[in-house]
Design a protein around this motif. Structure first.
Motif, PDB file in Angstrom:
ATOM      1  N   GLY A 138       0.787  -1.238   0.000  1.00 34.72           N
ATOM      2  CA  GLY A 138       0.000   0.000   0.000  1.00 34.72           C
ATOM      3  C   GLY A 138       0.810   1.275   0.000  1.00 34.72           C
ATOM      4  N   SER A 139       2.143   1.179   0.100  1.00 32.04           N
ATOM      5  CA  SER A 139       2.963   2.388  -0.057  1.00 32.04           C
ATOM      6  C   SER A 139       4.285   1.968  -0.680  1.00 32.04           C
ATOM      7  CB  SER A 139       3.169   3.113   1.276  1.00 32.04           C
ATOM      8  OG  SER A 139       3.762   2.258   2.214  1.00 32.04           O
ATOM      9  N   THR A 208      -0.854   1.193   5.838  1.00 34.45           N
ATOM     10  CA  THR A 208      -1.397   1.127   4.480  1.00 34.45           C
ATOM     11  C   THR A 208      -1.547  -0.319   4.019  1.00 34.45           C
ATOM     12  OG1 THR A 208       0.826   1.249   3.559  1.00 34.45           O
ATOM     13  CG2 THR A 208      -0.391   3.334   3.753  1.00 34.45           C
ATOM     14  N   SER A 209      -0.947  -1.228   4.785  1.00 36.54           N
ATOM     15  CA  SER A 209      -1.049  -2.643   4.428  1.00 36.54           C
ATOM     16  C   SER A 209      -2.222  -3.241   5.188  1.00 36.54           C
ATOM     17  CB  SER A 209       0.268  -3.342   4.765  1.00 36.54           C
ATOM     18  OG  SER A 209       0.230  -4.676   4.358  1.00 36.54           O
ATOM     19  N   ARG A 215      -8.757  -2.991   3.068  1.00 36.26           N
ATOM     20  CA  ARG A 215      -8.538  -1.704   2.402  1.00 36.26           C
ATOM     21  C   ARG A 215      -9.580  -1.399   1.341  1.00 36.26           C
ATOM     22  NH1 ARG A 215      -2.407  -3.084   1.120  1.00 36.26           N
ATOM     23  NH2 ARG A 215      -3.259  -5.168   1.235  1.00 36.26           N
TER      24      ARG A 215
END
Ligand code: SF4
Lengths: 224, 115
Positions: A138-139, A208-209, A215
């Motif tokens: 996610g990043s 972000t994970s 998500r």
């Protein structure tokens, strides 16, 4: 792409053991590209299941259909007609695990089974060989590592590698697996950036994970 | 050369064994063939370079599928011979027929025989 592989046929046979009429649904997306759940694999699985059941003396009726994609509700619509007209006892999906979940959501009273094991996000190395390249953290920070992902490709997901097990360019877990930190070193050397490897990469923000829960991406510009 | 081979063999012509797909072999078994074999050119002699090698890998795959569902993998086989080896062709036909005879009829059902 999402890379998947067929579950062992015994497992699929056990899933459908109680049924005499099923709908087998493939997907023309990622699983077609990785030869796991496209039209062709649907045909092969259907035939194998039919052979196994004929052998037991209890034939199974299998209708085959391959959807454009199973991860978009609009394409699940393609199942409307077969499911409305025929009395299927269950649906077996050959998409990544998004597919069976979408079908189950649409048809609340229908039993839906996955025929594949969704394995990783990756790419093909050659025809018939796939490898993991991304863990969807996610990043993305691969540019800090010579455009190689140590999260997905280092067995320990080290951010300041290599570990002591790196030998001859291979990872200590298997001589078949490249040590990504060796590759990172080689590539950064080539790019004249090897001095950057002396910088300590701080711990990663994993919110972000998956650590931040399931998500979701909302694009207001696209939403209707 | 007039050579005899067992009349139970049903021949299906393909331009190259590279055309033989996993599904073709499975469908034959599904439709009740007691055995199926692919007769390809000698390894290294494929006009299309690797058709017979591809066929061999597909035969191996089908053997594995049959094994997984509890059918004898020996019911499917790959043979290599050249178009000039008529004697070998007849011999393979007899060999394979004998093998299948020993295994007995396919539990999948009756229908077409070997191809
Ligand atoms: S050998 Fe390399 S890839 Fe394997 S765990 Fe250690 S640093 Fe990671």
């Amino acid at each position: 792409m999402v890379v998947a592989e067929s579950k062992p046929i015994e497992e699929i046979l056990a899933m459908v053991a109680d049924f005499d009429k099923i709908l087998l649904t493939g997907c023309k997306g990622c699983v077609t590209v990785c030869n796991a759940g496209g039209q062709k694999e649907v045909g092969i699985l259907a035939s194998a299941l039919k052979i196994a059941r004929k052998k037991e003396g209890r034939e199974i009726e299998i209708e085959e259909i391959t959807l454009e994609r199973q991860c978009d509700p609009e394409y699940i619509d393609q199942l409307e007609e077969p499911i409305a007209n025929d009395k299927y006892e269950a649906v077996v999906s050959m998409a990544c695990s998004v597919g069976p979940q979408y079908i189950a959501k649409r048809y609340e009273d229908m039993l839906v089974f996955p025929a594949l094991n969704t394995t990783f996000i990756g790419g093909s190395l050659e025809h018939g060989v796939w490898a993991e390249f991304c863990q969807a953290c996610g990043s993305c920070g691969i540019h800090n590592f010579g455009t190689l992902c140590p999260i997905a490709r280092c067995a320990k997901s080290l951010l300041n590698g290599p570990c002591g097990g790196s030998a001859g360019g291979k990872c200590e877990i298997s001589p078949e697996i490249d040590c990504v930190w060796h590759l990172i070193y080689e590539r950064m050397s080539r790019l004249g950036q090897v001095d950057k490897m002396a910088n300590v990469v701080m711990f990663k923000d994993w919110t972000t994970s998956r650590d931040g829960g399931p998500r979701k991406i909302v694009r207001e510009d696209l939403k209707q | 050369m007039r050579l005899n081979y067992p009349s139970n063999i049903k021949i299906i012509n393909v331009p190259c064994t590279g055309r033989v797909d996993i599904l073709h072999l499975l469908k034959a078994v599904e439709d009740g063939a007691d055995g199926v074999y692919v007769a390809g050119c000698l390894e290294g002699d494929c006009h299309y370079v690797s058709g017979n090698l591809k066929a061999k890998r597909r035969v191996t795959y089908v053997k594995k599928v049959l094994e997984d569902i509890g059918l004898e993998p020996e019911r499917v086989e790959m043979y290599n011979l050249s178009a000039a080896q008529g004697t070998r062709f007849a011999e393979i036909a007899r060999e394979f027929t004998e093998r299948i005879r020993e295994l007995g009829p396919s539990p999948v059902g009756s229908g077409a025989k070997a191809a």
